[in-house]
Each structure stands twice: as structure tokens, then as C-alpha cells.
Design an enzyme around this catalytic site. Structure first.
Site, PDB file in Angstrom:
ATOM      1  N   SER A 269       0.836  -1.194   0.000  1.00 50.90           N
ATOM      2  CA  SER A 269       0.000   0.000   0.000  1.00 50.90           C
ATOM      3  C   SER A 269       0.870   1.242   0.000  1.00 50.90           C
ATOM      4  O   SER A 269       1.997   1.225   0.474  1.00 50.90           O
ATOM      5  CB  SER A 269      -0.879   0.006   1.243  1.00 50.90           C
ATOM      6  OG  SER A 269      -0.062   0.067   2.398  1.00 50.90           O
ATOM      7  N   LYS A 270       0.317   2.312  -0.527  1.00 48.18           N
ATOM      8  CA  LYS A 270       1.115   3.521  -0.712  1.00 48.18           C
ATOM      9  C   LYS A 270       1.543   4.150   0.601  1.00 48.18           C
ATOM     10  O   LYS A 270       2.518   4.878   0.648  1.00 48.18           O
ATOM     11  CB  LYS A 270       0.345   4.541  -1.559  1.00 48.18           C
ATOM     12  CG  LYS A 270      -0.907   5.091  -0.905  1.00 48.18           C
ATOM     13  CD  LYS A 270      -1.566   6.103  -1.831  1.00 48.18           C
ATOM     14  CE  LYS A 270      -2.840   6.658  -1.199  1.00 48.18           C
ATOM     15  NZ  LYS A 270      -3.557   7.565  -2.106  1.00 48.18           N
TER      16      LYS A 270
END
Length: 507
Positions: A269-270
Site C-alpha cells: 500500500s502507498k
RNA sequence: GGCGUUAUGGUGUAACUGGUUAACACGCUGCCCUCUCAAGGCAGAGAGUCCGGGUUCGAGCCCCGGUAACGCUACCA
């Protein structure tokens, strides 16, 4: 090298695979990973690789996203045979242009009794969900409109009440099966009891299909033989199987690939790892290194002969062509591999060292020192230098990756370290949600400052410190605009992570 | 909570149809080279294969039971 084509059973239909990214943001490394696997599978078997755009979610649609997906995949050399931009015999390849097809297919299901209209409002469904959770029940559609009398349906339709179309999961009159078993090519048979399968919405009230419907209809109509996708889809595969059955269609083969992970093993995930392919391109990763690294994820490359004879480190280094020649999808390891930046950087370094001086210089000139990048930066500092030699003094942060302000620089006089870091995290959240133009950034940041009682000066100075490492810089917002959203956000996240770690070691 | 998937050093992977002290790479530590830093060379530390049983002369590979992690659980994909 062996001739792969001789391994392919001659009776098989021509292989057709696809990836189906959603244009909801920056192109994702996960898309590249699954894209690479599909691409390899098709190339090894003389098949076709299709790119389909799944733009059925109008609320999350990002207009620039589709083009960025094209650019990023091409940058990596993952090329498609059919797609929205190159055409092909099974188009259109954008789901928003196929709504009529889905409507017709929904009518088919409505007619054969495998789907039904449901007239609940989103509020009613939310209310139901809350009650179920409160009662510690699994949140699921209760099926109350499953068997609505025809008269009632006609009445609601006449009233113009909005509705969705839901799948009627068996058992029901006409189909008494109570479970679905399907074969995953990597794991063998997987079974789901139908009482754990929800009556999935197939057609939303806005007339757009959900993923599940569009995906099955398109895969069938486009002649897809192998669905190679991420593991997160295993749970919804029974719904897809049920749909194929409801239409009376043959099943494709299903291959579910492990999910790329953050360092803490959660799904990548970012927030915890750069995931934008644009970031990797702008930060100066080479496509050959990125492809090589993705090929390492999950294994699949047989151990190189060079490993036993020559330098052993050669085993980890291979090109896209090597992969086409030797990669084995069926050997993919099922545990979720950590996307480890440390090893990616080592690999990238290997590729840089192996470049010719000319190629290395060329790589610099087309990325980090491109004319367009330099030209934009020059415009920012022209009035701020007295000699050309000072250019570097003011612009160092555009070309460096180790920018980290000291505490004296980033904590404003009247603030504590704690509240400063808290505010910086809020700046990050604001920036994530803002269009990347200085015209849009300015009001967004000022609004945040007002809400949190941070003066414009404190607000911008903190951000300036994080981005440039200094209290002195060219105009901040213009600088951020040129530096680019993915790298700017990554720099803020790195800053926050580093400061957080220092917090922990202090205590 | 329910359902599903997965499980080899810190990380990525290897280990033929069960067969010697579990291999390679990244990272880490030290040394060499060297004007510095990388690169390169050399040498190390680090897992006994999630845990517990079982089958077997022998199990990372087979069987049973647990545990943990992850995913799904939306009119998102």
C-alpha cells in the site's frame, strides 16, 4: 534454449489472457506484476495479451489514469496485443463503452431466474448491515427481495424506484446446489459453501455493472482462456463461477497469484511503500531492473546455469527475454513476497553499472536531467541567482534523494516536535487528495492551516523544510509541482517514518 | 466474528519421485584493495524449515491437530 511452443498441447484453443486495471489513480506496481505474468504466459504460448480498462466505478474515476497506465506498462516493455488504444477484434476494450452489452446480459439472467431486481435504498442496506454487525452476524444481504411477487415488481418499476440487479445464489427453485468448487491451477480445488456467498450486486442503480458481472461477461466475450489475477480475488471466484454457469458458458482456467507485500507483510500500500510506477520512473529506476525485480517476486525463474558455473549473483539477474524463454508460471511460490526496496535498489545499481557510459548518460538525460525538467527548474531560479554557478545551491533537492531536515529547521519556534509531526501527517493527507497544480495546492494547504490553527508561514515553512531540507528555497508549490506528486509524497512519508523511528529510539 | 489462502535465516528464492553438516542472492559485520566513497575481492554471523504429534531406517518435502499472518466479507476494483 528449448522451443516452448512444442510444449503447448496442440488441441488447446489459442491462449488469450488479460489484465484489467481500473483507472482510479497512479498505475500500480501490482498491476505491472500481474501484467508481466500474463504477458509472459501469452508470449510463451503464442497467445494474445489483452489490456482492458475497468472503468465502471464513476466515483473513483481519474481522467489521466488510463494514459498513465499505458505509459507505465510500455515503459516496462509489457506490451499488449489488444486494447483501447491499439484496438482489436473483441472491442471496445473500455468497460464504460460496453454498458449496453452488460444490460443485455443482465436481462438474460433476469429471464432465466438466476438474478433479480432489488429495490432497497443504500440507506436501508447500510442500516441492515449495522444491525447485523451489532447482532454479531456476518453482514450480508438478507435476500428480502429475492422472491418479490411480479405485481410488486411491476408496481415499483412503474413508480420509477431505483433498483439494482442481484445474483440469485443457489439453492433456489431450479438449482439446489449448496456449494461451489473450482480449480485453482496453483492450489488445486477450493470449495465455498453457498451460505457464505452473498447475493452480489451485478448491476448498480446507476446502470453500470459491478466488477463481477463485467469481468465475467467480458472475459467470455473476449475469449479469455486463462484468468491470471491476484489472490485477493479467490473469495469472489465462486460468484464468477456461478455467473458462468448462469450464462451456460465454459470456464476459463484460474490462476491466483500471491499479493505483493509491505515490509510488515500486509498487502502492499502507498502508505508504507511507494506503489506508483510513475514514482519509480521519476526516481530513476530503470525499467529493466524493475522487470527483473518483479520476476524475482514469487520465484518462477528456474535457477540459472550461470549460477553454478560462473558468478552466483548472476542467478538473480535476467531480462524480459530470458523470462519469456524460461519463466514457469506453474512454479510460482504462494507466500506473499515482500516488495523489498533494498534489493530493488541493488538490482538497479547492477543495471546502472553494467550500462555503457553512453547509455548511462542517456538515461540521466531522459529522466533526472531531461531538458524539460531542467527547463522548468531554471525558470524558478533565474531571478534568484547572481552567477550560474549558484544553480546547484538552490536546486540540490531536485536531484537528491537523501533530503532530511534537522529538527531545528523543521520545528517552528512556537511548536513542539510532536505537534509538528502531527501536522505534517495532516499535510500529507491533504496533499494526497489534491490535484497537482500550484493553483490547487495553495488553497488546499491554506484551508488545512486555518482548520488546525497553523499560520501560513509555519505551514509552508514546515513543508519547505521537508521537501527541500532547508528554510530557503525557490517557490515551494511550483517546486513541488515540478518535482512531481509521487516523489513529493514519498519524500514526506520518508520524513515521517524517519522521525517516528527516532521517536522510538529516544524513548 | 464468518469464509478462504499461506507458512524455509531480517528480505527474495533453492533443495530430484522423502536420503549426508538446509544452498544462492540482497542486507549486516570484519578484513583486503584504495586519496575518499562506491564498486570489486576475501572471511564471517544469521534459519534447523510456524508449533505439536504421527508414518518411516530416514521428513522442509507424506498424514493429523493447532497457531499466526494475510486476503475477502461495498450499488470499489
Amino acid at each position: 534454449m528449448t522451443d516452448i511452443k512444442t510444449d503447448t498441447p496442440k488441441t488447446e484453443a489459442p491462449i488469450r489472457v488479460r489484465i484489467a486495471p481500473s483507472p482510479t489513480g497512479d498505475p500500480h506496481v501490482g498491476t505491472a506484476y500481474i501484467g508481466l505474468l500474463n504477458f509472459l504466459y501469452a508470449r510463451q504460448r503464442g497467445g494474445k495479451f489483452v489490456l482492458r480498462i475497468e472503468d465502471t466505478d464513476r466515483t473513483r474515476f481519474v481522467s489521466t489514469s488510463e494514459q498513465e497506465i499505458f505509459n507505465s506498462l510500455r515503459w516496462l516493455g509489457i506490451l499488449w496485443d489488444e486494447g483501447p488504444d491499439v484496438g482489436g477484434p473483441y472491442g471496445p476494450y473500455r468497460q464504460s463503452e460496453r454498458t449496453e452489452i452488460y444490460r443485455q446480459h443482465v436481462d438474460l439472467l433476469l429471464a432465466n431466474g438466476t438474478a433479480y431486481r432489488a429495490f432497497e435504498t443504500p440507506e436501508e442496506l447500510e442500516d441492515l448491515r449495522l444491525r447485523q454487525i451489532a447482532a454479531k452476524l456476518p453482514p450480508r444481504y438478507d435476500g428480502s427481495h429475492r422472491e418479490l411477487p411480479q405485481a410488486k415488481i411491476d408496481q415499483y418499476l412503474a413508480e420509477g424506484r431505483p433498483y439494482v440487479v442481484r445474483m440469485k445464489v443457489p439453492p433456489h427453485t431450479g438449482d439446489s446446489t449448496s456449494s461451489t468448487t473450482f480449480r485453482d491451477e496453483l492450489r488445486g480445488n477450493i470449495t465455498f459453501e453457498h451460505n457464505n456467498v452473498d447475493d452480489q450486486v451485478l448491476l448498480k442503480s446507476d446502470g453500470f455493472p459491478t466488477y463481477h458481472l463485467a469481468n465475467v461477461v467480458d472475459d467470455h466475450l473476449m475469449g479469455i482462456t486463462d484468468v491470471i489475477r491476484a489472490e485477493e480475488w479467490i473469495s469472489s471466484t465462486p460468484k464468477h463461477i456461478l455467473l458462468y454457469k448462469a450464462f451456460g458458458w465454459d470456464l476459463p482456467r484460474f490462476w491466483h497469484m500471491p499479493l505483493l507485500r509491505n515490509i510488515d507483510k500486509s498487502k502492499i500500500s502507498k502508505r508504507k511503500n511507494p506503489v506508483s510506477l510513475i514514482y519509480y520512473r521519476q526516481a530513476g529506476f530503470l525499467p529493466s531492473a524493475m522487470i527483473n525485480f518483479l520476476g524475482l517476486m514469487g520465484g518462477g525463474m528456474p535457477t540459472n546455469e550461470a549460477a553454478s558455473t560462473g558468478k552466483s549473483s548472476e542467478a538473480d539477474i535476467f531480462s524480459l527475454d530470458d523470462m519469456i524463454a524460461r519463466f514457469r508460471l506453474e512454479d510460482i511460490r504462494l507466500g506473499g513476497p515482500v516488495f523489498d526496496l533494498t534489493k530493488l535498489k541493488w538490482l538497479n545499481g547492477e543495471y546502472i553499472r553494467r550500462s555503457t557510459p553512453e547509455a548511462f548518460y542517456e538515461a540521466l538525460r531522459t529522466t533526472i536531467l531531461s531538458d524539460s525538467y531542467l527547463k522548468q527548474i531554471a525558470a524558478l531560479v533565474q531571478t534568484r541567482v547572481e552567477t550560474l554557478g549558484e544553480f546547484g545551491n538552490l536546486t540540490h533537492f531536485f536531484f537528491a534523494d537523501d533530503v532530511m531536515p534537522t529538527e531545528e529547521i523543521f520545528v517552528p519556534k512556537k511548536r513542539t516536535r510532536e505537534e509538528t509531526l502531527t501536522f505534517a501527517a495532516e499535510q500529507l493527507t491533504t496533499l494526497e487528495a489534491t490535484d497537482w497544480t500550484h493553483e490547487a495546492l495553495e488553497p488546499a494547504l491554506k484551508k488545512l492551516g486555518e482548520e488546525k490553527q497553523w499560520s501560513v508561514k509555519e505551514n509552508f515553512m514546515l513543508l519547505r523544510a521537508i521537501i527541500t531540507g532547508s528554510t530557503m528555497s525557490p517557490p515551494l508549490l511550483e517546486s513541488m509541482e515540478i518535482f512531481g506528486k509521487p516523489r513529493t509524497l514519498a519524500r514526506i512519508r520518508t520524513f515521517l517514518d524517519t522521525q517516528k523511528k527516532q521517536n522510538n529510539t529516544k524513548k
